[in-house]
Design an enzyme around this catalytic site. Structure first.
Site, PDB file in Angstrom:
ATOM      1  N   TYR A   1      -2.386  -8.884  15.822  1.00 16.32           N
ATOM      2  CA  TYR A   1      -2.276  -7.890  14.751  1.00 16.32           C
ATOM      3  C   TYR A   1      -3.392  -6.845  14.883  1.00 16.32           C
ATOM      4  CZ  TYR A   1      -3.409  -5.809  10.274  1.00 16.32           C
ATOM      5  OH  TYR A   1      -3.750  -4.904   9.307  1.00 16.32           O
TER       6      TYR A   1
ATOM      7  N   ASN B   1       9.735  -6.681   4.548  1.00 18.03           N
ATOM      8  CA  ASN B   1       8.758  -7.403   3.720  1.00 18.03           C
ATOM      9  C   ASN B   1       8.574  -6.673   2.386  1.00 18.03           C
ATOM     10  OD1 ASN B   1       6.819  -9.385   3.159  1.00 18.03           O
ATOM     11  ND2 ASN B   1       5.152  -8.178   4.051  1.00 18.03           N
TER      12      ASN B   1
ATOM     13  N   GLY C   1     -11.096 -17.662  13.083  1.00 19.27           N
ATOM     14  CA  GLY C   1     -10.959 -16.207  13.202  1.00 19.27           C
ATOM     15  C   GLY C   1     -11.639 -15.426  12.096  1.00 19.27           C
TER      16      GLY C   1
ATOM     17  N   ILE D   1       0.846  -1.205   0.000  1.00 21.63           N
ATOM     18  CA  ILE D   1       0.000   0.000   0.000  1.00 21.63           C
ATOM     19  C   ILE D   1       0.880   1.254   0.000  1.00 21.63           C
ATOM     20  CG2 ILE D   1      -1.934   1.183   1.125  1.00 21.63           C
ATOM     21  CD1 ILE D   1      -2.620  -1.529   2.442  1.00 21.63           C
TER      22      ILE D   1
ATOM     23  N   SER E   1      -7.079  -0.621  10.182  1.00 21.35           N
ATOM     24  CA  SER E   1      -7.691  -1.746   9.474  1.00 21.35           C
ATOM     25  C   SER E   1      -9.126  -1.944   9.922  1.00 21.35           C
ATOM     26  CB  SER E   1      -6.896  -3.009   9.810  1.00 21.35           C
ATOM     27  OG  SER E   1      -7.610  -4.148   9.418  1.00 21.35           O
TER      28      SER E   1
ATOM     29  N   ARG F   1     -16.268  -9.873   1.472  1.00 20.70           N
ATOM     30  CA  ARG F   1     -15.342  -8.802   1.846  1.00 20.70           C
ATOM     31  C   ARG F   1     -15.530  -7.613   0.921  1.00 20.70           C
ATOM     32  NH1 ARG F   1     -15.162 -11.841   5.311  1.00 20.70           N
ATOM     33  NH2 ARG F   1     -13.404 -12.784   6.424  1.00 20.70           N
TER      34      ARG F   1
ATOM     35  N   ASN G   1      -1.214 -15.621   2.332  1.00 19.69           N
ATOM     36  CA  ASN G   1      -2.332 -15.814   3.263  1.00 19.69           C
ATOM     37  C   ASN G   1      -3.618 -15.249   2.687  1.00 19.69           C
ATOM     38  OD1 ASN G   1      -0.823 -16.750   5.616  1.00 19.69           O
ATOM     39  ND2 ASN G   1       0.085 -14.694   5.570  1.00 19.69           N
TER      40      ASN G   1
ATOM     41  N   ARG H   1     -11.774 -21.016   8.063  1.00 20.99           N
ATOM     42  CA  ARG H   1     -10.495 -20.643   8.675  1.00 20.99           C
ATOM     43  C   ARG H   1     -10.788 -19.994  10.032  1.00 20.99           C
ATOM     44  NH1 ARG H   1      -6.701 -16.467   5.364  1.00 20.99           N
ATOM     45  NH2 ARG H   1      -8.487 -15.088   5.741  1.00 20.99           N
TER      46      ARG H   1
ATOM     47  N   ASN I   1     -10.305  -4.484   2.145  1.00 25.46           N
ATOM     48  CA  ASN I   1      -9.369  -5.488   1.596  1.00 25.46           C
ATOM     49  C   ASN I   1      -8.674  -4.977   0.332  1.00 25.46           C
ATOM     50  OD1 ASN I   1     -11.209  -7.008   3.407  1.00 25.46           O
ATOM     51  ND2 ASN I   1     -10.029  -8.755   2.715  1.00 25.46           N
TER      52      ASN I   1
ATOM     53  N   LEU J   1      12.734  -2.731   4.763  1.00 29.79           N
ATOM     54  CA  LEU J   1      12.695  -3.764   3.719  1.00 29.79           C
ATOM     55  C   LEU J   1      12.492  -5.167   4.300  1.00 29.79           C
ATOM     56  CD1 LEU J   1      15.522  -2.500   1.278  1.00 29.79           C
ATOM     57  CD2 LEU J   1      13.082  -1.939   1.271  1.00 29.79           C
TER      58      LEU J   1
ATOM     59  N   LYS K   1      -3.489  -2.537  15.909  1.00 28.22           N
ATOM     60  CA  LYS K   1      -4.136  -1.437  15.177  1.00 28.22           C
ATOM     61  C   LYS K   1      -5.038  -0.647  16.124  1.00 28.22           C
ATOM     62  CE  LYS K   1      -2.243  -2.124  11.201  1.00 28.22           C
ATOM     63  NZ  LYS K   1      -1.194  -1.198  10.782  1.00 28.22           N
TER      64      LYS K   1
HETATM   65  N1  UFG Z   1      -9.910 -16.979   1.637  1.00 33.74           N
HETATM   66  C1  UFG Z   1     -10.034 -18.231   1.092  1.00 33.74           C
HETATM   67  N2  UFG Z   1      -8.901 -18.894   0.723  1.00 33.74           N
HETATM   68  C2  UFG Z   1      -7.661 -18.345   0.862  1.00 33.74           C
HETATM   69  C3  UFG Z   1      -7.537 -17.053   1.425  1.00 33.74           C
HETATM   70  C4  UFG Z   1      -8.694 -16.392   1.816  1.00 33.74           C
HETATM   71  O1  UFG Z   1     -11.146 -18.751   0.958  1.00 33.74           O
HETATM   72  O2  UFG Z   1      -6.675 -18.999   0.534  1.00 33.74           O
HETATM   73  C5  UFG Z   1     -11.129 -16.225   2.013  1.00 33.74           C
HETATM   74  C6  UFG Z   1     -11.223 -15.879   3.488  1.00 33.74           C
HETATM   75  O3  UFG Z   1     -11.804 -16.942   4.219  1.00 33.74           O
HETATM   76  C7  UFG Z   1     -12.081 -14.616   3.472  1.00 33.74           C
HETATM   77  C8  UFG Z   1     -11.667 -13.947   2.148  1.00 33.74           C
HETATM   78  O4  UFG Z   1     -11.110 -14.984   1.353  1.00 33.74           O
HETATM   79  O5  UFG Z   1     -13.435 -14.925   3.399  1.00 33.74           O
HETATM   80  C9  UFG Z   1     -10.639 -12.851   2.312  1.00 33.74           C
HETATM   81  O6  UFG Z   1      -9.525 -13.335   3.050  1.00 33.74           O
HETATM   82  P1  UFG Z   1      -8.150 -12.543   3.139  1.00 33.74           P
HETATM   83  O7  UFG Z   1      -7.197 -13.402   3.916  1.00 33.74           O
HETATM   84  O8  UFG Z   1      -7.726 -12.092   1.793  1.00 33.74           O
HETATM   85  O9  UFG Z   1      -8.518 -11.228   3.952  1.00 33.74           O
HETATM   86  P2  UFG Z   1      -9.198 -11.038   5.389  1.00 33.74           P
HETATM   87  O10 UFG Z   1     -10.525 -10.394   5.158  1.00 33.74           O
HETATM   88  O11 UFG Z   1      -9.179 -12.270   6.192  1.00 33.74           O
HETATM   89  O12 UFG Z   1      -8.172 -10.023   6.080  1.00 33.74           O
HETATM   90  C10 UFG Z   1      -7.756  -8.848   5.436  1.00 33.74           C
HETATM   91  C11 UFG Z   1      -6.339  -8.515   5.847  1.00 33.74           C
HETATM   92  C12 UFG Z   1      -6.281  -8.135   7.282  1.00 33.74           C
HETATM   93  C13 UFG Z   1      -7.265  -7.078   7.581  1.00 33.74           C
HETATM   94  C14 UFG Z   1      -8.637  -7.429   7.129  1.00 33.74           C
HETATM   95  C15 UFG Z   1      -9.547  -6.251   7.292  1.00 33.74           C
HETATM   96  O13 UFG Z   1      -5.476  -9.610   5.633  1.00 33.74           O
HETATM   97  O14 UFG Z   1      -5.007  -7.643   7.565  1.00 33.74           O
HETATM   98  O15 UFG Z   1      -8.609  -7.803   5.754  1.00 33.74           O
HETATM   99  O16 UFG Z   1     -10.850  -6.551   7.009  1.00 33.74           O
HETATM  100  F1  UFG Z   1      -7.296  -6.855   8.910  1.00 33.74           F
END
Ligand code: UFG
Length: 333
Positions: A151, A38, A294, A15, A127, A233, A200, A292, A181, A36, A155
């Site tokens: 994390y 990440n 959380g 970002i 966030s 999302r 991730n 997943r 997102n 640097l 924030k």
């Molecule tokens: N998902 C999958 N498979 C994957 C990865 C994600 O199905 O391999 C799904 C998740 O379950 C979720 C959606 O895709 O429903 C989005 O997941 P992300 O991991 O891309 O993002 P998150 O919403 O979990 O989290 C992101 C950032 C966080 C931040 C948050 C704010 O990673 O740092 O958005 O809403 F806090």
């Protein structure tokens, strides 16, 4: 409009780098401080290439007060945008101390040194995770609920620290930007999201599957109370997010201001995958697996405050997000 010298911590990151581009295109000058951890130094060259302007770069850790002080002593800084921080939710559960130390000490050091040098504009990278399991759409006035990981707590705590600092010094203007997102990449394909290791987040994972570097996407649960059972999302194009920072900085007035930066539109995992396949004409194989831990069912923003007060609204849709994410990935090879 006044052009400013902006210290961007984490300016080589995903970002941060896009925000440097948007700031420079709006006429501001940028000083990047990034360790640097990440990100890569070559991103700084790409920012120069896109904008045609120079960038002052310091490879430093902003938890180190003397180092930060040196930068403030050398430059006449008008404002700070603080991105530098660890951001992997899962890793924060494994390494809580690293997350609390890095993310909170950096905020405190920057606030302290700002005071010393009388720098009164501070934009913080927060966030949507701070909303926890509130009802969607998330509104800035909602009481924050506990997040499920260190994390998210870093924030929420950083937001409180900056709010208290502003209360003690009314000249200190703070904008707390709650990102939804962020996905996509600069349309040049030169900068984008390049996580190390197995991603991730959804979009980087999808691009790896599309490149056949990973065999299939694992969709985490299809039994949520959503349109098709998969998580919803509010995906926002990273250039829209970057432009949101410029708007926040240009409109910063005394006190603390909180803004959601999202599109206000929810998109499910399967809707995103389908859009990616259609826009880029490439298949993304997937399987449904367990939820997943959380994850919440739905997360999207009420964006009316940013529109009203910053005159900012996201311009780019899901198709552009998918196209630009893929373009960066195909250029990056
Ligand atoms: N998902 C999958 N498979 C994957 C990865 C994600 O199905 O391999 C799904 C998740 O379950 C979720 C959606 O895709 O429903 C989005 O997941 P992300 O991991 O891309 O993002 P998150 O919403 O979990 O989290 C992101 C950032 C966080 C931040 C948050 C704010 O990673 O740092 O958005 O809403 F806090």
């Amino acid at each position: 409009m006044t052009f400013m010298n902006i210290l961007v911590t984490g300016g080589a990151g995903f970002i941060g780098s896009h925000t440097c581009v948007a700031l420079m295109q709006a006429g501001h000058q940028v000083i990047v401080a990034d360790n640097l951890s990440n990100s890569k130094a070559e991103t700084i060259d790409k920012i120069k290439q896109i904008t045609g302007y120079d960038v002052t770069f310091y490879r430093v850790d902003v938890t180190e007060e003397e180092t930060v002080d040196d930068i403030f002593a050398k430059h006449s800084i008008d404002g700070i945008i603080h991105f530098a921080g660890f951001k992997a939710v899962g890793e924060s559960v494994e390494k809580p101390l690293a997350y609390y130390y890095n993310n909170i000490v950096s905020t405190m050091v920057l606030a302290k040194v700002s005071k010393k040098y009388n720098v009164n504009r501070f934009v913080f990278s927060s966030s949507a995770t701070v909303y926890g399991e509130n009802e969607v759409p998330f509104v800035e006035t909602m009481e924050l609920l506990p997040t499920t990981n260190p994390y998210g707590e870093t924030k929420a705590i950083s937001e409180r620290i900056l709010t208290d600092v502003s209360k003690s010094n009314p000249d200190f203007s703070v904008s707390l930007l709650r990102y939804f997102n962020p996905v996509g990449a600069h349309e040049s394909g030169l900068i984008g999201e390049a996580p190390t290791g197995i991603p991730n987040n959804l979009m980087p994972y999808v691009t790896q599957v599309a490149k056949r570097k990973l065999d299939k996407l694992r969709v985490y649960g299809n039994d949520y109370p959503t349109v098709d059972g998969t998580g919803v999302r509010d995906y926002i194009h990273v250039m829209d997010l970057a432009e949101g920072h410029v708007a926040a900085l240009n409109n910063l007035t005394e006190g603390v201001h909180i803004y959601n930066l999202g599109t206000g539109q929810g998109t499910s995992v399967l809707q995103l995958v389908k859009a990616f396949e259609e826009v880029n004409n490439i298949e993304v194989p997937y399987e449904i697996v367990e939820r997943r831990p959380g994850d919440i069912a739905k997360c999207y923003a009420d964006v009316s405050k940013a529109r009203r007060e910053l005159n900012w609204i996201a311009q780019r849709g899901i198709a552009e997000m998918c196209r630009d994410a893929w373009r960066f990935n195909t250029f990056a090879d």
